[in-house]
Design a protein around this motif. Structure first.
Motif, PDB file in Angstrom:
ATOM      1  N   LYS A  98       0.835  -1.210   0.000  1.00  0.00           N
ATOM      2  CA  LYS A  98       0.000   0.000   0.000  1.00  0.00           C
ATOM      3  C   LYS A  98       0.869   1.260   0.000  1.00  0.00           C
ATOM      4  N   MET A  99       2.028   1.132  -0.613  1.00  0.00           N
ATOM      5  CA  MET A  99       2.976   2.237  -0.734  1.00  0.00           C
ATOM      6  C   MET A  99       2.787   2.892  -2.102  1.00  0.00           C
ATOM      7  N   SER A 100       2.526   4.184  -2.142  1.00  0.00           N
ATOM      8  CA  SER A 100       2.243   4.850  -3.411  1.00  0.00           C
ATOM      9  C   SER A 100       3.475   4.954  -4.294  1.00  0.00           C
ATOM     10  N   SER A 101       4.659   5.102  -3.681  1.00  0.00           N
ATOM     11  CA  SER A 101       5.887   5.204  -4.470  1.00  0.00           C
ATOM     12  C   SER A 101       7.056   4.681  -3.661  1.00  0.00           C
ATOM     13  N   GLN A 102       7.654   3.594  -4.134  1.00  0.00           N
ATOM     14  CA  GLN A 102       8.832   3.052  -3.455  1.00  0.00           C
ATOM     15  C   GLN A 102       9.995   4.039  -3.527  1.00  0.00           C
ATOM     16  N   GLU A 103      10.138   4.709  -4.647  1.00  0.00           N
ATOM     17  CA  GLU A 103      11.238   5.653  -4.815  1.00  0.00           C
ATOM     18  C   GLU A 103      11.111   6.835  -3.848  1.00  0.00           C
ATOM     19  N   ASP A 104       9.896   7.402  -3.730  1.00  0.00           N
ATOM     20  CA  ASP A 104       9.697   8.539  -2.828  1.00  0.00           C
ATOM     21  C   ASP A 104       9.924   8.134  -1.377  1.00  0.00           C
ATOM     22  N   PHE A 105       9.457   6.950  -1.026  1.00  0.00           N
ATOM     23  CA  PHE A 105       9.635   6.441   0.327  1.00  0.00           C
ATOM     24  C   PHE A 105      11.120   6.347   0.662  1.00  0.00           C
ATOM     25  N   ILE A 106      11.882   5.754  -0.231  1.00  0.00           N
ATOM     26  CA  ILE A 106      13.313   5.546   0.012  1.00  0.00           C
ATOM     27  C   ILE A 106      14.066   6.875   0.069  1.00  0.00           C
TER      28      ILE A 106
END
Length: 230
Positions: A98-106
């Motif tokens: 349920k993560m919208s963007s793995q890149e933004d999270f990281i």
């Protein structure tokens, strides 16, 4: 193989008690890292403490990792930022489902100088991982149970996911630490070691044993045998 205790509860008294038991362990157990599970009631039908509750506890000398099983893990990263001056977070791991963007999270985690991690739920395929995001990931965690509750039985299907994860790590970013979380007991350790797992995150085997030491001993005995056989 690293053993990492996990704490999962909405009961602050229980969290404090479990934390104190870990702090009382002899140095021979080499427990210097704790993973705190956080669930928002949306990702799974369970609720735990949140990052804003973390300053209520004395974390001693432990490295503190967060495992975010939430609808949007990035929201909890922002909460963790609010208390980061009081808590020395080391690694922040988010469930990708349920993560919208793995890149933004990281990238947000990197801004805080924490180690970024991603986690796959029991039946989430490896293909759900962003290869681009993995270039900056420090921890990849594979769930051996469905995320949300301690005390479940390890599912053998996990071995196939771990095998695929190890292959992907070797191809994309060999520095990634491969962890397995959920349902792990002594009987799974030989196979996990064979598949190249770097560490296991354990909860129920510690909290439901006669003592934390008893639970850890059951794991370390197998690990010692594996080292002798190597």
């Amino acid at each position: 193989m690293k053993i990492i205790p996990s704490i999962l509860s909405d009961d602050q008294q229980l969290v404090a008690k479990q934390l104190e038991l870990l702090k009382q362990l002899d140095e021979e157990y080499e427990v210097d890292r704790v993973q705190v599970d956080m669930i928002d009631g949306q990702f799974a039908d369970n609720v735990t403490i949140s990052p804003l509750d973390m300053p209520n506890f004395d974390w001693g000398e432990f490295e503190v990792d967060l495992h975010l099983m939430t609808h949007e893990p990035l929201d909890y990263v922002y909460e963790a930022k609010e208390v980061s001056e009081m808590i020395a977070f080391q690694t922040v791991i988010g469930q990708v489902e349920k993560m919208s963007s793995q890149e933004d999270f990281i990238q947000e985690i990197k801004k805080q100088h924490w180690k970024p991690g991603l986690s796959l739920d029991l039946y989430t395929p490896i293909s759900e991982l962003s290869v681009e995001a993995l270039e900056d990931v420090r921890v990849l965690q594979i769930m051996g149970i469905q995320a949300g509750f301690q005390g479940q039985k390890f599912v053998d299907h996990t071995y196939e996911t771990i095998k695929a994860a190890r292959t992907l790590i070797n191809e994309v970013n060999p520095t990634i630490e491969l962890l397995v979380d959920g349902g792990v007991k002594a009987e799974q350790l030989p196979r996990l070691a064979e598949l190249g797992v770097d560490g296991v995150v354990v909860g129920s085997i510690l909290w439901k044993s006669e003592s934390v030491e008893t639970g850890l001993d059951s794991l370390y005995e197998v690990i010692a045998d594996l080292v002798d056989e190597a």
